[in-house]
Design a protein around this motif. Structure first.
Motif, PDB file in Angstrom:
ATOM      1  N   SER A 185       0.843  -1.203   0.000  1.00 58.84           N
ATOM      2  CA  SER A 185       0.000   0.000   0.000  1.00 58.84           C
ATOM      3  C   SER A 185       0.872   1.244   0.000  1.00 58.84           C
ATOM      4  CB  SER A 185      -0.922  -0.008   1.232  1.00 58.84           C
ATOM      5  OG  SER A 185      -1.681  -1.197   1.308  1.00 58.84           O
ATOM      6  N   ARG A 193      -7.343   5.072  -2.522  1.00 55.99           N
ATOM      7  CA  ARG A 193      -7.718   4.206  -1.397  1.00 55.99           C
ATOM      8  C   ARG A 193      -9.019   3.456  -1.709  1.00 55.99           C
ATOM      9  NH1 ARG A 193      -8.940   6.257   4.806  1.00 55.99           N
ATOM     10  NH2 ARG A 193      -9.042   4.189   5.772  1.00 55.99           N
ATOM     11  N   GLN A 194      -9.982   4.147  -2.328  1.00 53.01           N
ATOM     12  CA  GLN A 194     -11.240   3.495  -2.673  1.00 53.01           C
ATOM     13  C   GLN A 194     -11.040   2.441  -3.759  1.00 53.01           C
ATOM     14  OE1 GLN A 194     -13.882   4.323  -0.706  1.00 53.01           O
ATOM     15  NE2 GLN A 194     -12.371   5.693   0.226  1.00 53.01           N
ATOM     16  N   LYS A 244     -10.198  -0.164  -0.426  1.00 54.64           N
ATOM     17  CA  LYS A 244     -11.454  -0.370   0.286  1.00 54.64           C
ATOM     18  C   LYS A 244     -12.494  -1.142  -0.524  1.00 54.64           C
ATOM     19  CE  LYS A 244     -12.743   2.087   3.635  1.00 54.64           C
ATOM     20  NZ  LYS A 244     -13.344   3.085   4.551  1.00 54.64           N
ATOM     21  N   LYS A 288     -13.560  -5.299  -0.028  1.00 57.51           N
ATOM     22  CA  LYS A 288     -14.938  -5.692   0.288  1.00 57.51           C
ATOM     23  C   LYS A 288     -15.499  -6.669  -0.737  1.00 57.51           C
ATOM     24  CE  LYS A 288     -16.399  -1.533   2.822  1.00 57.51           C
ATOM     25  NZ  LYS A 288     -17.316  -0.366   2.818  1.00 57.51           N
ATOM     26  N   THR A 325      -8.140  -0.277   5.560  1.00 56.93           N
ATOM     27  CA  THR A 325      -9.462  -0.727   5.108  1.00 56.93           C
ATOM     28  C   THR A 325     -10.358  -1.238   6.224  1.00 56.93           C
ATOM     29  OG1 THR A 325      -8.843  -3.047   4.705  1.00 56.93           O
ATOM     30  CG2 THR A 325      -8.410  -1.476   2.931  1.00 56.93           C
ATOM     31  N   CYS A 378     -10.240  -4.272   7.142  1.00 55.91           N
ATOM     32  CA  CYS A 378     -10.492  -5.662   6.753  1.00 55.91           C
ATOM     33  C   CYS A 378     -10.205  -6.600   7.919  1.00 55.91           C
ATOM     34  CB  CYS A 378      -9.595  -6.026   5.572  1.00 55.91           C
ATOM     35  SG  CYS A 378      -9.736  -7.739   5.019  1.00 55.91           S
TER      36      CYS A 378
END
Length: 347
Positions: free
Chosen positions: A105, A120-121, A125, A129, A149, A151
């Motif tokens: 990252s 980031r999206q 993120k 998901k 995130t 997670c």
């Protein structure tokens, strides 16, 4: 095993379920992700029909991202593994049958403002998901994924990178008078300016893999460092660079993993690398660990590798032991176990 190609080149298996490795579009000089999964894919063919697919669009513009997602929406097949850098590609694939690899990252530490939020999206993120499971290459990268995130840790499995089969060991007498020091990579995280400062005044030859800028040439000449550089090397040419060097210098400031460490181990060369994660975990007892933020520490590590024969030979011996766990067959077995666990749960 099929070669990289598009959807029209795929052949459906009547015997085995298909596992599609989904890659970014290839670009000159960037092969690391492709190399990793090409190394292990052959060991997976007893369980799956492997196909290697490449995205149609190269850039990260909104239009190219849409093109790539639409491409993945059209893919048939049983299971999918998005191999990295194009994490958003999972958004076009069935979530229950898609595994995602996130190598690191790093962009979260470099970018700011709106760009950082968008990346980031798209790269963390939303993909995290949407997929059924995530793999990453070190505990440090896993911690970043969780941090950025939220997670659950149980959704992430750490599987390290395999060492390249092309890397080989050949006996070579260590050159005390003028050691050849191999330095790989030129991106800012590789810490090249600090390495130049650390080598100032040392009698050595610096072999650089990567293009160097004019200001870096001036600094090398100012510090009177003998050097050569090369780029766009084949796997065999890179292996030869390891075989002909005396020391692998890898004082990186940030990595998802750190392949030069285990490549240096396999080549039987002494490795000097950073005492930060994940480099110190990858190296274990098989490298001289230095503070990458300290010129004096890097220099001291290089000098110890040159001057202390017993220390150097011990590191090399530990390197041969260390690299065993990074053999492609071992890494393929870890992926194989994960695929069975994750994909069996959706059947």
């Amino acid at each position: 095993m099929l070669v990289l190609g598009d959807i029209g080149n795929r052949v459906k298996s009547k015997r085995l379920e298909t596992l599609s490795f989904v890659f970014r579009k290839s670009r000159p000089g960037f092969y690391s992700i492709e190399k990793i999964f090409n190394l292990i894919s052959g060991f997976l063919e007893k369980d799956f029909k492997i196909e290697l697919l490449q995205m149609p669009a190269l850039r990260a513009t909104p239009l190219d991202i849409i093109k790539n997602i639409l491409f993945t929406k059209k893919l048939g097949g049983s299971y999918f593994h998005v191999t990295g850098e194009i994490q958003y590609a999972v958004l076009g694939l069935p979530s229950s049958k898609t595994i995602l690899t996130i190598h690191d990252s790093g962009f979260m530490y470099k970018e700011k403002g709106v760009k950082r939020w968008v990346l980031r999206q798209l790269l963390l993120k939303l993909p995290v998901k949407h997929c059924c499971h995530i793999t990453t290459i070190s505990e440090a990268s896993k911690s970043d994924i969780i941090r950025f995130t939220g997670c659950p840790a149980g959704k992430i499995t750490v599987i390290p990178n395999p060492v390249d089969d092309n890397i080989y060991y050949t006996s070579k007498e260590f050159n005390h008078d003028k050691p050849v020091i191999l330095f790989l990579g030129k991106t800012p995280n590789k810490n090249f300016p600090m390495a130049i400062q650390a080598l100032s005044g040392l009698k050595c030859r610096l072999e650089i893999i990567g293009k160097i800028e004019e200001d870096q040439k001036r600094l090398l000449e100012e510090k009177e460092i003998e050097y050569a550089y090369s780029f766009d090397l084949s796997a065999g040419e890179l292996a030869d660079k390891y075989a002909t060097c005396d020391i692998v210098l890898f004082p990186s400031l940030f990595e998802g993993f750190g392949l030069p460490i285990i490549e240096g181990n396999k080549a039987g060369r002494v490795v000097v690398t950073s005492n930060i994660s994940p480099m110190k975990e990858v190296a274990g007892n098989a490298a001289c660990l230095v503070d990458p933020y300290s010129v004096d520490s890097i220099r001291s590590g290089i000098l110890k590798a040159i001057e202390d024969k017993v220390y150097r030979e011990n590191l090399i011996a530990e390197g041969f032991k260390n690299v065993e766990k990074y053999h492609p067959q071992i890494i393929a077995g870890q992926y194989q176990a994960l695929y069975r666990k994750v994909f069996n749960s959706v059947n």
